[in-house]
Write a protein that holds these residues in place. Sequence first.
Motif, PDB file in Angstrom:
ATOM      1  N   VAL A 117       0.842  -1.206   0.000  1.00 24.46           N
ATOM      2  CA  VAL A 117       0.000   0.000   0.000  1.00 24.46           C
ATOM      3  C   VAL A 117       0.876   1.254   0.000  1.00 24.46           C
ATOM      4  O   VAL A 117       0.633   2.205  -0.747  1.00 24.46           O
ATOM      5  N   SER A 118       1.910   1.258   0.846  1.00 24.39           N
ATOM      6  CA  SER A 118       2.827   2.408   0.898  1.00 24.39           C
ATOM      7  C   SER A 118       3.520   2.614  -0.448  1.00 24.39           C
ATOM      8  O   SER A 118       3.667   3.752  -0.912  1.00 24.39           O
ATOM      9  N   ILE A 119       3.936   1.516  -1.090  1.00 24.44           N
ATOM     10  CA  ILE A 119       4.569   1.604  -2.406  1.00 24.44           C
ATOM     11  C   ILE A 119       3.607   2.220  -3.409  1.00 24.44           C
ATOM     12  O   ILE A 119       3.992   3.054  -4.229  1.00 24.44           O
ATOM     13  N   GLY A 120       2.338   1.797  -3.341  1.00 26.69           N
ATOM     14  CA  GLY A 120       1.336   2.362  -4.243  1.00 26.69           C
ATOM     15  C   GLY A 120       1.190   3.868  -4.062  1.00 26.69           C
ATOM     16  O   GLY A 120       1.066   4.612  -5.044  1.00 26.69           O
ATOM     17  N   ILE A 121       1.223   4.324  -2.810  1.00 29.59           N
ATOM     18  CA  ILE A 121       1.120   5.760  -2.527  1.00 29.59           C
ATOM     19  C   ILE A 121       2.317   6.500  -3.107  1.00 29.59           C
ATOM     20  O   ILE A 121       2.170   7.551  -3.755  1.00 29.59           O
ATOM     21  N   VAL A 122       3.518   5.967  -2.896  1.00 29.16           N
ATOM     22  CA  VAL A 122       4.741   6.616  -3.380  1.00 29.16           C
ATOM     23  C   VAL A 122       4.757   6.666  -4.917  1.00 29.16           C
ATOM     24  O   VAL A 122       5.109   7.696  -5.511  1.00 29.16           O
ATOM     25  N   ILE A 123       4.370   5.574  -5.561  1.00 25.62           N
ATOM     26  CA  ILE A 123       4.326   5.564  -7.026  1.00 25.62           C
ATOM     27  C   ILE A 123       3.306   6.583  -7.530  1.00 25.62           C
ATOM     28  O   ILE A 123       3.534   7.289  -8.515  1.00 25.62           O
ATOM     29  N   GLY A 124       2.160   6.681  -6.833  1.00 25.59           N
ATOM     30  CA  GLY A 124       1.153   7.667  -7.211  1.00 25.59           C
ATOM     31  C   GLY A 124       1.689   9.084  -7.160  1.00 25.59           C
ATOM     32  O   GLY A 124       1.464   9.883  -8.087  1.00 25.59           O
ATOM     33  N   VAL A 125       2.414   9.399  -6.087  1.00 25.59           N
ATOM     34  CA  VAL A 125       3.024  10.733  -5.973  1.00 25.59           C
ATOM     35  C   VAL A 125       4.079  10.917  -7.061  1.00 25.59           C
ATOM     36  O   VAL A 125       4.204  11.983  -7.652  1.00 25.59           O
ATOM     37  N   GLY A 126       4.844   9.847  -7.332  1.00 24.44           N
ATOM     38  CA  GLY A 126       5.850   9.915  -8.395  1.00 24.44           C
ATOM     39  C   GLY A 126       5.226  10.242  -9.741  1.00 24.44           C
ATOM     40  O   GLY A 126       5.771  11.033 -10.518  1.00 24.44           O
ATOM     41  N   LEU A 127       4.084   9.656 -10.035  1.00 28.08           N
ATOM     42  CA  LEU A 127       3.388   9.948 -11.297  1.00 28.08           C
ATOM     43  C   LEU A 127       2.961  11.411 -11.355  1.00 28.08           C
ATOM     44  O   LEU A 127       3.044  12.054 -12.414  1.00 28.08           O
ATOM     45  N   LEU A 128       2.509  11.946 -10.231  1.00 28.21           N
ATOM     46  CA  LEU A 128       2.134  13.356 -10.183  1.00 28.21           C
ATOM     47  C   LEU A 128       3.348  14.262 -10.397  1.00 28.21           C
ATOM     48  O   LEU A 128       3.222  15.373 -10.929  1.00 28.21           O
ATOM     49  N   MET A 129       4.531  13.790  -9.994  1.00 25.15           N
ATOM     50  CA  MET A 129       5.756  14.574 -10.138  1.00 25.15           C
ATOM     51  C   MET A 129       6.407  14.407 -11.514  1.00 25.15           C
ATOM     52  O   MET A 129       7.423  15.034 -11.786  1.00 25.15           O
ATOM     53  N   GLY A 130       5.848  13.533 -12.344  1.00 26.27           N
ATOM     54  CA  GLY A 130       6.379  13.396 -13.693  1.00 26.27           C
ATOM     55  C   GLY A 130       6.980  12.058 -14.032  1.00 26.27           C
ATOM     56  O   GLY A 130       7.508  11.875 -15.131  1.00 26.27           O
ATOM     57  N   PHE A 131       6.914  11.098 -13.107  1.00 20.91           N
ATOM     58  CA  PHE A 131       7.426   9.770 -13.416  1.00 20.91           C
ATOM     59  C   PHE A 131       6.617   9.156 -14.548  1.00 20.91           C
ATOM     60  O   PHE A 131       5.388   9.161 -14.530  1.00 20.91           O
TER      61      PHE A 131
END
Length: 254
Positions: A117-131
């Motif tokens: 779940v934590s990984i999913g949150i971090v990846i989600g934020v990464g996508l918002l930052m341009g990942f």
Amino acid sequence: MTTHVIGDTAVLTSRSLRHILRSPDTIITTAVTPIALMLLFTYVFGGAIDLGSQESYIDYMLPGILLITIASGVAYTAYRLFLDMQGGIFERFQSMPIARSSVLWAHVLTSLVANLVSIGIVIGVGLLMGFRTGASVWVWLGVIGILTLFTLALTWIAVIAGLSAKTVDGASAFSYPLIFLPFISSAFVPTESMPAPVAWFAENQPVTSIVDTLRALFAGEPVGADIWVALAWLVAILVVAYGFAIAIYRRKIS
């Protein structure tokens, strides 16, 4: 017997997950530090780091951030396990007709769910930052598989810490070196930019091969031998940590 173990583990895992749902700040806290590091490195340090390519820095460093997320999260496993040991929960469970191994497996599976779940949150934020990644569904499954194996390996190390610690602080302190290890790897800068002794250590420690494998998978590039080195490290750590954890657990409950 196997059905008995699975059923007991499912019940105890449900118990642990309910504790987390009642205190969601555990997962939020686990994700906050990696997200803060991602923001710091992307918007403060990222522009000064030469990757030797046109690759976006957020794309380059996200694999390392994911490993830090897991290293931060498993500290809570050791913490919860220590509290159960000190609170006499284990003794109460032993007086009940349940499989003894289910107590440990419940903590391990809870760690796995919480960290995913934590990984999913971090990846989600990464996508918002341009990942960005062109990874297919199958590649994503491969990434999740590697992260799951990494989580299990570190979780069994956390079990050792939780069973062996004398204080609450000692139970979670083991995670500090694990969180620091990605910084001496290829997670944030190419190893070629490091002094020779540091570069040698970075290139021969497990995090670098895992990070390089994840980065190649996200970029759609050949993973080469890195994936086999990464899997060898992960399986070896998992087997050794599991063996020590079970031996310590048996000694504790005997």
